[in-house]
Design a protein around this motif. Structure first.
Motif, short mmCIF file in Angstrom:
data_model
loop_
_atom_site.label_atom_id
_atom_site.label_comp_id
_atom_site.label_asym_id
_atom_site.label_seq_id
_atom_site.Cartn_x
_atom_site.Cartn_y
_atom_site.Cartn_z
N GLN A 54 0.83 -1.20 0.00
CA GLN A 54 0.00 0.00 0.00
C GLN A 54 0.87 1.25 0.00
O GLN A 54 0.55 2.24 -0.67
CB GLN A 54 -0.95 -0.01 1.19
CG GLN A 54 -2.05 -1.03 1.07
CD GLN A 54 -2.85 -1.20 2.35
OE1 GLN A 54 -2.41 -0.83 3.44
NE2 GLN A 54 -4.03 -1.80 2.22
N ASP A 106 2.04 1.70 -3.52
CA ASP A 106 0.97 2.23 -4.36
C ASP A 106 0.77 3.72 -4.10
O ASP A 106 0.59 4.51 -5.03
CB ASP A 106 -0.34 1.47 -4.13
CG ASP A 106 -0.29 0.04 -4.66
OD1 ASP A 106 0.61 -0.28 -5.47
OD2 ASP A 106 -1.16 -0.76 -4.25
N GLY A 107 0.84 4.12 -2.84
CA GLY A 107 0.70 5.54 -2.49
C GLY A 107 1.86 6.37 -3.03
O GLY A 107 1.65 7.47 -3.55
N ARG A 123 3.70 5.60 -5.65
CA ARG A 123 3.53 5.66 -7.11
C ARG A 123 2.52 6.74 -7.50
O ARG A 123 2.74 7.48 -8.45
CB ARG A 123 3.08 4.30 -7.63
CG ARG A 123 4.15 3.25 -7.66
CD ARG A 123 3.61 1.94 -8.23
NE ARG A 123 4.61 0.92 -8.24
CZ ARG A 123 4.64 -0.14 -7.44
NH1 ARG A 123 3.70 -0.33 -6.53
NH2 ARG A 123 5.61 -1.02 -7.53
N LEU A 124 1.42 6.81 -6.77
CA LEU A 124 0.41 7.83 -7.04
C LEU A 124 1.00 9.23 -6.85
O LEU A 124 0.82 10.10 -7.71
CB LEU A 124 -0.81 7.63 -6.16
CG LEU A 124 -1.91 8.67 -6.29
CD1 LEU A 124 -2.50 8.68 -7.71
CD2 LEU A 124 -3.01 8.43 -5.26
N ARG A 184 3.28 10.02 -9.77
CA ARG A 184 2.54 10.32 -11.01
C ARG A 184 1.96 11.72 -10.97
O ARG A 184 2.04 12.48 -11.94
CB ARG A 184 1.44 9.29 -11.25
CG ARG A 184 1.93 7.98 -11.82
CD ARG A 184 0.79 7.10 -12.30
NE ARG A 184 -0.23 6.84 -11.31
CZ ARG A 184 -0.21 5.83 -10.44
NH1 ARG A 184 0.79 4.96 -10.45
NH2 ARG A 184 -1.19 5.66 -9.58
N GLU A 185 1.36 12.06 -9.83
CA GLU A 185 0.78 13.40 -9.69
C GLU A 185 1.86 14.48 -9.78
O GLU A 185 1.65 15.53 -10.40
CB GLU A 185 0.02 13.50 -8.37
CG GLU A 185 -1.24 12.67 -8.34
CD GLU A 185 -1.90 12.61 -6.96
OE1 GLU A 185 -3.03 12.11 -6.91
OE2 GLU A 185 -1.29 13.06 -5.96
N ARG A 233 3.57 19.22 -2.59
CA ARG A 233 3.66 17.80 -2.98
C ARG A 233 5.05 17.22 -2.71
O ARG A 233 5.18 16.04 -2.40
CB ARG A 233 3.29 17.65 -4.44
CG ARG A 233 1.87 18.12 -4.67
CD ARG A 233 1.14 17.21 -5.49
NE ARG A 233 -0.19 17.72 -5.75
CZ ARG A 233 -1.16 16.94 -6.11
NH1 ARG A 233 -0.95 15.65 -6.22
NH2 ARG A 233 -2.35 17.43 -6.36
N TYR A 257 10.71 3.65 -9.07
CA TYR A 257 9.77 2.67 -9.63
C TYR A 257 10.45 1.31 -9.77
O TYR A 257 9.88 0.28 -9.40
CB TYR A 257 9.28 3.11 -11.02
CG TYR A 257 8.23 4.19 -11.03
CD1 TYR A 257 7.02 4.05 -10.33
CD2 TYR A 257 8.40 5.34 -11.79
CE1 TYR A 257 6.05 5.03 -10.36
CE2 TYR A 257 7.43 6.33 -11.84
CZ TYR A 257 6.26 6.17 -11.12
OH TYR A 257 5.29 7.14 -11.17
#
Length: 139
Positions: A7, A10-11, A13-14, A17-18, A37, A117
């Motif tokens: 998790q 995944d967080g 990675r998000l 991307r943002e 950010r 990544y």
């Protein structure tokens, strides 16, 4: 336990991307959002590294095969190198430097992100299976 690390990945990675979307879209006019950010990513990354390190330390206290020992060593070396690269990146790219060289900053971020990544993919393939083993379930 490992589900929490997944998790985290995944967080992260998000967030990456943002962040990349801001870098491609806003230009230097997006500095306030970029700073917000950047701080959020830094906090999430450090928290994840702490959780992951704690799990690896527990694993390291138990007998392991030579291949598992090598995975843990490789992970430790790679995380130190990644953390140092990230720390240097943050030091090298002050807000003033970012504004002066937006394209250079964007390129540097994307290179760093690609490394992260790759690292997360490696961890999910090699490290996480070790952390899911009976050694940690019993701990």
């Amino acid at each position: 336990m490992v589900m929490g690390l997944r998790q985290d990945h995944d967080g992260l990675r998000l967030l990456m991307r943002e962040f990349a979307q801001i870098l491609h879209g806003a230009g230097a006019d997006g500095m306030v959002e970029l700073a917000r950010r950047r701080i959020a990513f830094s906090q999430a990354f450090r928290e994840h590294m702490g959780r992951e390190d704690a799990m690896v330390r527990v694993l390291s206290r138990h007998p392991m095969t030579s291949s598992a020992t090598q995975v843990v060593r490789d992970h430790g070396r790679a995380m130190v190198a990644l953390f140092l690269r990230y720390s240097d990146h943050v030091k090298d790219w002050s807000p003033a430097q970012i504004q002066a060289d937006w394209a250079g900053y964007r390129d540097a971020v994307l290179i760093l992100q690609n490394g992260l990544y790759d690292r997360m993919e490696w961890e999910e393939q090699h490290l996480h299976p070790l952390l899911e083993g009976p050694t940690l379930r019993a701990a």
